[in-house]
Design a protein around this motif. Structure first.
Motif, PDB file in Angstrom:
ATOM      1  N   HIS A  45       0.826  -1.202   0.000  1.00  0.00           N
ATOM      2  CA  HIS A  45       0.000   0.000   0.000  1.00  0.00           C
ATOM      3  C   HIS A  45       0.861   1.253   0.000  1.00  0.00           C
ATOM      4  CE1 HIS A  45       0.450  -1.592   4.085  1.00  0.00           C
ATOM      5  NE2 HIS A  45       0.449  -0.332   4.531  1.00  0.00           N
ATOM      6  N   ARG A  46       0.350   2.260  -0.693  1.00  0.00           N
ATOM      7  CA  ARG A  46       1.042   3.543  -0.842  1.00  0.00           C
ATOM      8  C   ARG A  46       0.015   4.662  -0.664  1.00  0.00           C
ATOM      9  NH1 ARG A  46       3.122   6.049  -6.634  1.00  0.00           N
ATOM     10  NH2 ARG A  46       4.623   7.586  -5.824  1.00  0.00           N
ATOM     11  N   MET A  47       0.183   5.467   0.385  1.00  0.00           N
ATOM     12  CA  MET A  47      -0.726   6.588   0.614  1.00  0.00           C
ATOM     13  C   MET A  47      -0.351   7.743  -0.310  1.00  0.00           C
ATOM     14  SD  MET A  47      -1.512   8.775   4.100  1.00  0.00           S
ATOM     15  CE  MET A  47      -2.144   7.384   5.029  1.00  0.00           C
ATOM     16  N   VAL A  48      -1.351   8.287  -1.001  1.00  0.00           N
ATOM     17  CA  VAL A  48      -1.140   9.354  -1.976  1.00  0.00           C
ATOM     18  C   VAL A  48      -1.816  10.633  -1.487  1.00  0.00           C
ATOM     19  CG1 VAL A  48      -1.663  10.104  -4.329  1.00  0.00           C
ATOM     20  CG2 VAL A  48      -0.937   7.745  -3.900  1.00  0.00           C
ATOM     21  N   GLN A  49      -1.061  11.707  -1.509  1.00  0.00           N
ATOM     22  CA  GLN A  49      -1.571  13.010  -1.068  1.00  0.00           C
ATOM     23  C   GLN A  49      -2.310  13.695  -2.204  1.00  0.00           C
ATOM     24  OE1 GLN A  49      -2.906  15.366   0.911  1.00  0.00           O
ATOM     25  NE2 GLN A  49      -1.079  15.294   2.215  1.00  0.00           N
ATOM     26  N   GLY A  50      -3.546  14.115  -1.921  1.00  0.00           N
ATOM     27  CA  GLY A  50      -4.326  14.847  -2.911  1.00  0.00           C
ATOM     28  C   GLY A  50      -4.649  16.257  -2.479  1.00  0.00           C
ATOM     29  N   GLY A  51      -4.370  16.577  -1.209  1.00  0.00           N
ATOM     30  CA  GLY A  51      -4.645  17.910  -0.679  1.00  0.00           C
ATOM     31  C   GLY A  51      -5.031  17.843   0.781  1.00  0.00           C
ATOM     32  N   ASP A  52      -4.056  18.099   1.675  1.00  0.00           N
ATOM     33  CA  ASP A  52      -4.278  18.131   3.122  1.00  0.00           C
ATOM     34  C   ASP A  52      -4.877  16.828   3.660  1.00  0.00           C
ATOM     35  OD1 ASP A  52      -4.078  19.377   5.611  1.00  0.00           O
ATOM     36  OD2 ASP A  52      -6.118  20.179   5.518  1.00  0.00           O
ATOM     37  N   LEU A  53      -4.464  15.692   3.101  1.00  0.00           N
ATOM     38  CA  LEU A  53      -4.999  14.403   3.544  1.00  0.00           C
ATOM     39  C   LEU A  53      -4.556  14.100   4.968  1.00  0.00           C
ATOM     40  CD1 LEU A  53      -6.503  11.757   2.877  1.00  0.00           C
ATOM     41  CD2 LEU A  53      -4.332  10.857   2.013  1.00  0.00           C
ATOM     42  N   ARG A  54      -5.524  13.797   5.819  1.00  0.00           N
ATOM     43  CA  ARG A  54      -5.267  13.442   7.217  1.00  0.00           C
ATOM     44  C   ARG A  54      -6.031  12.157   7.539  1.00  0.00           C
ATOM     45  NH1 ARG A  54      -6.784  18.489   7.069  1.00  0.00           N
ATOM     46  NH2 ARG A  54      -8.685  18.199   8.289  1.00  0.00           N
ATOM     47  N   VAL A  55      -5.337  11.242   8.171  1.00  0.00           N
ATOM     48  CA  VAL A  55      -5.875   9.902   8.391  1.00  0.00           C
ATOM     49  C   VAL A  55      -5.578   9.442   9.817  1.00  0.00           C
ATOM     50  CG1 VAL A  55      -5.605   7.478   7.731  1.00  0.00           C
ATOM     51  CG2 VAL A  55      -5.680   9.232   5.970  1.00  0.00           C
ATOM     52  N   THR A  56      -6.562   8.822  10.453  1.00  0.00           N
ATOM     53  CA  THR A  56      -6.320   8.094  11.694  1.00  0.00           C
ATOM     54  C   THR A  56      -6.107   6.638  11.317  1.00  0.00           C
ATOM     55  OG1 THR A  56      -7.603   9.586  13.094  1.00  0.00           O
ATOM     56  CG2 THR A  56      -7.325   7.336  13.878  1.00  0.00           C
ATOM     57  N   VAL A  57      -5.007   6.067  11.782  1.00  0.00           N
ATOM     58  CA  VAL A  57      -4.634   4.704  11.429  1.00  0.00           C
ATOM     59  C   VAL A  57      -4.943   3.768  12.600  1.00  0.00           C
ATOM     60  CG1 VAL A  57      -2.749   3.171  10.764  1.00  0.00           C
ATOM     61  CG2 VAL A  57      -2.812   5.522   9.906  1.00  0.00           C
ATOM     62  N   LEU A  58      -5.676   2.698  12.295  1.00  0.00           N
ATOM     63  CA  LEU A  58      -5.935   1.632  13.258  1.00  0.00           C
ATOM     64  C   LEU A  58      -5.177   0.401  12.798  1.00  0.00           C
ATOM     65  CD1 LEU A  58      -9.799   2.057  13.698  1.00  0.00           C
ATOM     66  CD2 LEU A  58      -7.972   3.044  15.093  1.00  0.00           C
ATOM     67  N   MET A  59      -4.399  -0.169  13.698  1.00  0.00           N
ATOM     68  CA  MET A  59      -3.517  -1.273  13.323  1.00  0.00           C
ATOM     69  C   MET A  59      -3.783  -2.507  14.178  1.00  0.00           C
ATOM     70  SD  MET A  59      -1.095  -2.287  11.324  1.00  0.00           S
ATOM     71  CE  MET A  59      -0.446  -0.763  10.640  1.00  0.00           C
ATOM     72  N   GLN A  60      -4.010  -3.630  13.517  1.00  0.00           N
ATOM     73  CA  GLN A  60      -4.155  -4.902  14.218  1.00  0.00           C
ATOM     74  C   GLN A  60      -2.847  -5.245  14.923  1.00  0.00           C
ATOM     75  OE1 GLN A  60      -4.664  -8.172  11.537  1.00  0.00           O
ATOM     76  NE2 GLN A  60      -5.370  -9.599  13.090  1.00  0.00           N
TER      77      GLN A  60
END
Length: 246
Positions: A79-94
């Protein structure tokens, strides 16, 4: 105030990411492609827009991300996170704690993956000065290998992708005993506590409810250089121990 002794529900990992806006060789802004060996990861998008590019037996996908989107990917998915404009993410990890203990392998070129010392040198970031430059180099090297995998997969050749998975598994093999200890102390222990509570309730025993409490936490580190972007972390039991300077 010391961190609470109670883990997050299900012993999940938690962090917040602001996707990198650095342009890569293919003109795309974003993070360092990688996979996890035993952990499913989820993105909960809280702001901005972007995408996550994935490689799996299903082929290549480009999944749009916008506020409210939840996207997740199972072990083995590049997986590769791509920025499109002020992308903010909360990540939940097993299996919280395992990614920080090495359950994440970058898509570096094959010659780097084949040399554990060279891989470690490319993957590890220095503390303090020089961290951003090293994070950019790491991202660029991961994109270099990723583009080879993606091109082959799009053309119908899953061979390089499968070879990368095998190389990743060999690279982390010696870490498995440590991962097993972390899993037993975290995710497995959480599931076993629930089992014990169910047994107690079935017997009419509610004593465990006497330990009820509420907790609150603030990020213990903000703006660290994570795999996909600038990362806010929490010093909670088994949650997001920093990625060895990254």
């Amino acid at each position: 105030m010391p961190p609470p002794a109670a883990p997050l529900p299900g012993a999940v990992g938690l962090s917040h990411l602001s996707a990198y806006d650095w342009e890569a060789a293919d003109g795309v802004c974003g993070g360092s492609p990688h996979l996890h060996l035993v952990c499913t990861e989820a993105y909960v998008v809280t702001g901005g827009r972007g995408a996550v590019q994935t490689l799996s037996p299903d082929g290549y996908r480009d999944t749009p991300l916008e506020p409210g989107t939840v996207a997740w990917f199972t072990p083995g998915t590049v997986h590769r996170m791509v920025q499109g404009g002020d992308l903010r993410v909360t990540v939940l990890m097993q299996n919280s704690g395992l990614p920080e203990a090495g359950d994440a392998v970058f898509t570096f070129p094959t010659e780097v993956l084949a040399d554990p010392d060279r891989y470690a040198g490319a993957a590890t970031l220095p503390a303090g000065a020089g961290a951003e430059a090293a994070a950019r180099r790491r991202r660029d090297l991961a994109v270099e290998g990723y583009l080879v995998l993606r091109e082959a997969l799009v053309a119908g050749d899953a061979g390089p992708y499968r070879a990368f998975q095998r190389a990743a598994a060999l690279l982390v093999r010696e870490r498995v005993p440590l991962w097993r200890e972390l899993w037993r102390a975290g995710a497995l222990a959480a599931a076993e506590r629930t089992g014990a509570q169910l047994d107690a309730l079935a017997a009419g025993d509610a004593a465990h409810l006497g330990a009820a409490s509420a907790y609150r936490a603030e990020p213990s580190r903000r703006g660290g250089y994570g795999m996909c972007g600038r990362r806010d972390e929490y010093a909670l039991p088994g949650v997001t121990v920093p990625y060895g300077g990254g």
